[in-house]
Design an enzyme around this catalytic site. Structure first.
Site, PDB file in Angstrom:
ATOM      1  N   SER A  55       0.876  -1.044  -0.135  1.00 58.81           N
ATOM      2  CA  SER A  55      -0.117   0.538  -0.302  1.00 58.81           C
ATOM      3  C   SER A  55       0.622   1.563  -0.143  1.00 58.81           C
ATOM      4  CB  SER A  55      -1.069   0.097   1.474  1.00 58.81           C
ATOM      5  OG  SER A  55      -2.007  -0.587   0.778  1.00 58.81           O
ATOM      6  N   LYS A  58       0.025   3.441  -2.729  1.00 57.97           N
ATOM      7  CA  LYS A  58      -1.177   4.951  -2.643  1.00 57.97           C
ATOM      8  C   LYS A  58      -0.922   6.060  -2.188  1.00 57.97           C
ATOM      9  CE  LYS A  58      -4.875   1.316  -0.408  1.00 57.97           C
ATOM     10  NZ  LYS A  58      -4.317   0.606  -0.314  1.00 57.97           N
ATOM     11  N   SER A 114      -6.023   3.058   5.004  1.00 53.58           N
ATOM     12  CA  SER A 114      -5.684   2.499   3.787  1.00 53.58           C
ATOM     13  C   SER A 114      -6.427   2.250   2.714  1.00 53.58           C
ATOM     14  CB  SER A 114      -4.597   1.503   4.210  1.00 53.58           C
ATOM     15  OG  SER A 114      -3.883   1.464   2.744  1.00 53.58           O
TER      16      SER A 114
END
Length: 275
Positions: A55, A58, A114
């Site tokens: 993640s 992101k 997230s």
């Protein structure tokens, strides 16, 4: 013992004096990198090795959105946004079909819990479509000189047959650029963000998954990540010795990444004080 031998003992691949290398915290992550705003590298461990970053992807999603969007833009959440996260077993911002949220709020939903649902909604809007958005991510990476980074989606979920990758060096460079945005810095430095219920969306309370924010003073963010392939990852930043220190741990253990990051920030502060 020579500085080169000491570097091998602690797993540090960047040049360092014998005293610095001997004092460096042990790093169990597969890859790590730590630098401050003057360009001084305080630690490197396999920092140019290409690895999945989960993640941490992101961060680039947020960076591209901030270049494309107005914070007051409103996005309607679709069933596809919701199912993308739930069907893949991803972390979510608990968004529901039909809700309308601002880009500002969706950035919090993207970065704190997230949310893969928030990532899908933002990419769908500002590609437009995920394929076009991922192309923007990769073009942006090239424009920033991130030569060892390749994105395949906006959320870091495993992509069968075409996995994305990055390096510790590239992730730190991206974080440095992203943190130049006051909005980005405010979002990733927030421990909690609440969205009050309105006629167009539910109430939401998002807690930051970055435990480093509650463990040490002067922490600026940045992002956690986990997949089975990537292991536990942490991109982090803090103010130390009058400088912005940014680091990353890739392929670490869950709790250890936070304790190691805290030690690395303290280590950088010591080195800065030594001049």
């Amino acid at each position: 013992m020579s500085s080169a031998v000491l570097a091998l003992v602690v797993g540090v691949s960047s040049p360092a004096t014998a005293a610095q290398a001997a004092d460096a915290p042990a790093v169990g992550a597969k890859s790590a990198y730590l630098i401050d705003s003057t360009g001084t590298v305080h630690l490197g461990k396999r920092e140019t090795r290409r690895l999945p970053v989960a993640s941490l992807v992101k961060v680039m999603t947020a960076y591209v959105v901030l270049r494309e969007a107005s914070l007051s833009d409103t996005i309607t959440i679709t069933a596809a946004d919701v199912s993308h996260a739930t069907s893949n077993g991803a972390t979510t911002a608990a968004l529901k079909k039909g809700e309308r949220l601002t880009v500002r709020d969706l950035l919090y939903g993207l970065m704190l819990p997230s949310g893969a649902d928030a990532a899908n909604a933002l990419a769908r809007r500002y590609g437009p479509g995920k394929t076009a958005f991922v192309a923007k991510m990769n073009r942006t990476a090239r424009s920033l000189g991130l030569a060892d980074t390749r994105y395949t989606n906006p959320d870091g979920l495993p992509t069968p047959g075409s996995g994305g990758y990055s390096t510790a060096v590239d992730q730190v460079r991206l974080a440095q650029r992203a943190l130049a945005s006051d909005t980005f810095k405010t979002v990733v430095g927030s421990k909690v963000h609440k969205v009050a219920k309105s006629s167009v969306h539910r109430a939401h309370t998002w807690t930051n998954s970055n435990k480093l924010l509650t463990r040490a003073d002067g922490v600026l963010g940045v992002k956690t990540g986990y997949t089975r392939a990537a292991g536990y990852c942490l991109l982090f930043a803090g103010e130390r010795g009058g400088r912005e220190v940014v680091g990353v741990l890739l392929g670490d253990q869950n709790e250890r990444r936070f304790s190691t990051a805290e030690q690395l920030l303290d280590y950088a502060e010591e080195q800065i004080a030594l001049g």
